[in-house]
Design an enzyme around this catalytic site. Sequence first.
Site, PDB file in Angstrom:
ATOM      1  N   SER A   8       0.847  -1.186   0.000  1.00 47.15           N
ATOM      2  CA  SER A   8       0.000   0.000   0.000  1.00 47.15           C
ATOM      3  C   SER A   8       0.883   1.237   0.000  1.00 47.15           C
ATOM      4  O   SER A   8       1.779   1.371   0.835  1.00 47.15           O
ATOM      5  CB  SER A   8      -0.906  -0.006   1.242  1.00 47.15           C
ATOM      6  OG  SER A   8      -1.749   1.121   1.250  1.00 47.15           O
ATOM      7  N   LYS A  26      -1.641  -1.101  -4.062  1.00 46.02           N
ATOM      8  CA  LYS A  26      -2.792  -0.294  -3.658  1.00 46.02           C
ATOM      9  C   LYS A  26      -2.352   1.145  -3.508  1.00 46.02           C
ATOM     10  O   LYS A  26      -1.387   1.444  -2.804  1.00 46.02           O
ATOM     11  CB  LYS A  26      -3.380  -0.808  -2.331  1.00 46.02           C
ATOM     12  CG  LYS A  26      -4.568   0.030  -1.853  1.00 46.02           C
ATOM     13  CD  LYS A  26      -5.359  -0.656  -0.749  1.00 46.02           C
ATOM     14  CE  LYS A  26      -4.718  -0.533   0.608  1.00 46.02           C
ATOM     15  NZ  LYS A  26      -5.616  -1.047   1.671  1.00 46.02           N
ATOM     16  N   LYS A  47      -3.457   4.906  -2.252  1.00 46.93           N
ATOM     17  CA  LYS A  47      -4.398   5.714  -1.488  1.00 46.93           C
ATOM     18  C   LYS A  47      -4.803   6.914  -2.334  1.00 46.93           C
ATOM     19  O   LYS A  47      -3.956   7.549  -2.979  1.00 46.93           O
ATOM     20  CB  LYS A  47      -3.753   6.187  -0.184  1.00 46.93           C
ATOM     21  CG  LYS A  47      -3.392   5.069   0.792  1.00 46.93           C
ATOM     22  CD  LYS A  47      -4.614   4.523   1.499  1.00 46.93           C
ATOM     23  CE  LYS A  47      -4.226   3.548   2.607  1.00 46.93           C
ATOM     24  NZ  LYS A  47      -5.408   3.057   3.357  1.00 46.93           N
ATOM     25  N   ASP A  95      -7.672   2.879  -2.694  1.00 47.19           N
ATOM     26  CA  ASP A  95      -8.343   2.920  -1.395  1.00 47.19           C
ATOM     27  C   ASP A  95      -8.615   4.377  -1.051  1.00 47.19           C
ATOM     28  O   ASP A  95      -7.694   5.176  -0.899  1.00 47.19           O
ATOM     29  CB  ASP A  95      -7.452   2.276  -0.326  1.00 47.19           C
ATOM     30  CG  ASP A  95      -8.111   2.230   1.043  1.00 47.19           C
ATOM     31  OD1 ASP A  95      -9.289   2.618   1.162  1.00 47.19           O
ATOM     32  OD2 ASP A  95      -7.436   1.805   1.997  1.00 47.19           O
ATOM     33  N   GLU A 143     -11.696   0.541  -2.935  1.00 46.41           N
ATOM     34  CA  GLU A 143     -11.944   0.279  -1.524  1.00 46.41           C
ATOM     35  C   GLU A 143     -12.523   1.510  -0.819  1.00 46.41           C
ATOM     36  O   GLU A 143     -11.987   2.609  -0.946  1.00 46.41           O
ATOM     37  CB  GLU A 143     -10.635  -0.146  -0.847  1.00 46.41           C
ATOM     38  CG  GLU A 143     -10.808  -0.626   0.583  1.00 46.41           C
ATOM     39  CD  GLU A 143      -9.514  -1.193   1.152  1.00 46.41           C
ATOM     40  OE1 GLU A 143      -9.446  -1.374   2.374  1.00 46.41           O
ATOM     41  OE2 GLU A 143      -8.570  -1.456   0.365  1.00 46.41           O
ATOM     42  N   GLY A 177      -3.775  -5.041   5.990  1.00 45.68           N
ATOM     43  CA  GLY A 177      -2.778  -4.679   6.993  1.00 45.68           C
ATOM     44  C   GLY A 177      -3.166  -3.403   7.714  1.00 45.68           C
ATOM     45  O   GLY A 177      -3.993  -2.616   7.241  1.00 45.68           O
TER      46      GLY A 177
END
Length: 373
Positions: A141, A167, A169, A194, A219, A296
């Site tokens: 991430s 991933k 953000k 996300d 997400e 996580g």
Amino acid sequence: MELTAVRLLPVTLQLKRPFRSAHETVQTRGITLVQVVDEMGHQGLGELESFDTPYYVAETQATSRAILTQTLIPALKGQSFTTPQAVQSFWTAVTGFQMAQAALETAIWDLWAQRQGQSLAACLAVELNCQPQAQISVGISLGASGTPQATVAQVTTAVQQGYRRIKLKVTQSADLARVQAVRQAFPKLQLLVDANSAFTTADLPFLQQLDQLDLALIEEPLPATDLVGKQWLQQRLHTPICLDESVATLADLETANALGAGQVLNLKLARVGGLGPALAMIRWAKQHHWPLWCGGMLEGGIGRATALALASLPVFQLPSDLAASAHYYQRDLLTTDFQLIGGRLTVPTGVGLGVHLTPRLQQRLTQQPNILV
């Protein structure tokens, strides 16, 4: 099994670089180590994963420790139980505080696995009548910061290191350029975003632009409690919506499913109350055909070892969000690090968690007062 001691030790970990999400920018990570001791002298370890602020969920390190010392730990005084799942029965009157429950419950799982002479991964596999994997595929991430060019550079480094899923953000519509740049540079990469509840239904045009980038999932695009909004949005997107903060209990997951408010679950054992509740969600997801992946929480070494044991179960459809130890922190909690080899992390096979605190931390933890007396 009966507990004779429970100790807590707050610890602060220093991140190598700030980690930015829609909630906040984290530069240090506060966690609390939990030690449980049984009548035979075995020691189990857990890790409290609440953040210092109430932005991801309502719990914080301070409030979680308060509920542990005032309610959860005293409820176990003088109690005997034969399985880790049984401890939940002593907390049925407690509303919420899943992270506090998880910290204590996972320590008891570690203790119980040691009493069985097995690894935690093996004990969890027995619950699902399967075999644990020796290694698991992992992704990474990346925080919401930097230019599109800088983000591509970060992703390039991660891919070269072997991470099999990325991933990103996202916190604002301007982040579209970062995601587009990564997709253009890596057209076949398993990529997801996300939002950590950063957007509303009014941002549909932006979310539809993301929808065109062949993402594995989006997400938590809307506020965590807005399941009706997620139902509305999912009907307008081809990309599956993944739930994270929206699901703290099995009832939350059942409600989301009934509404059609998502299609994938990011399963974080700390968020749902521990390994017992996580196993219940896995059983439900298998029955209702919901894809899962193991998320996580910027864990320290004890939390990462626990999450790896869960991620070793052959029930997850995406690489887990558990990076190597060296990715996040200047110095972790353990005597050995989790190292990325060929895009995989090796699951510990020693009894219990199969890892050990550094001698300094172990000494500090042992010196803490016994809350159970």
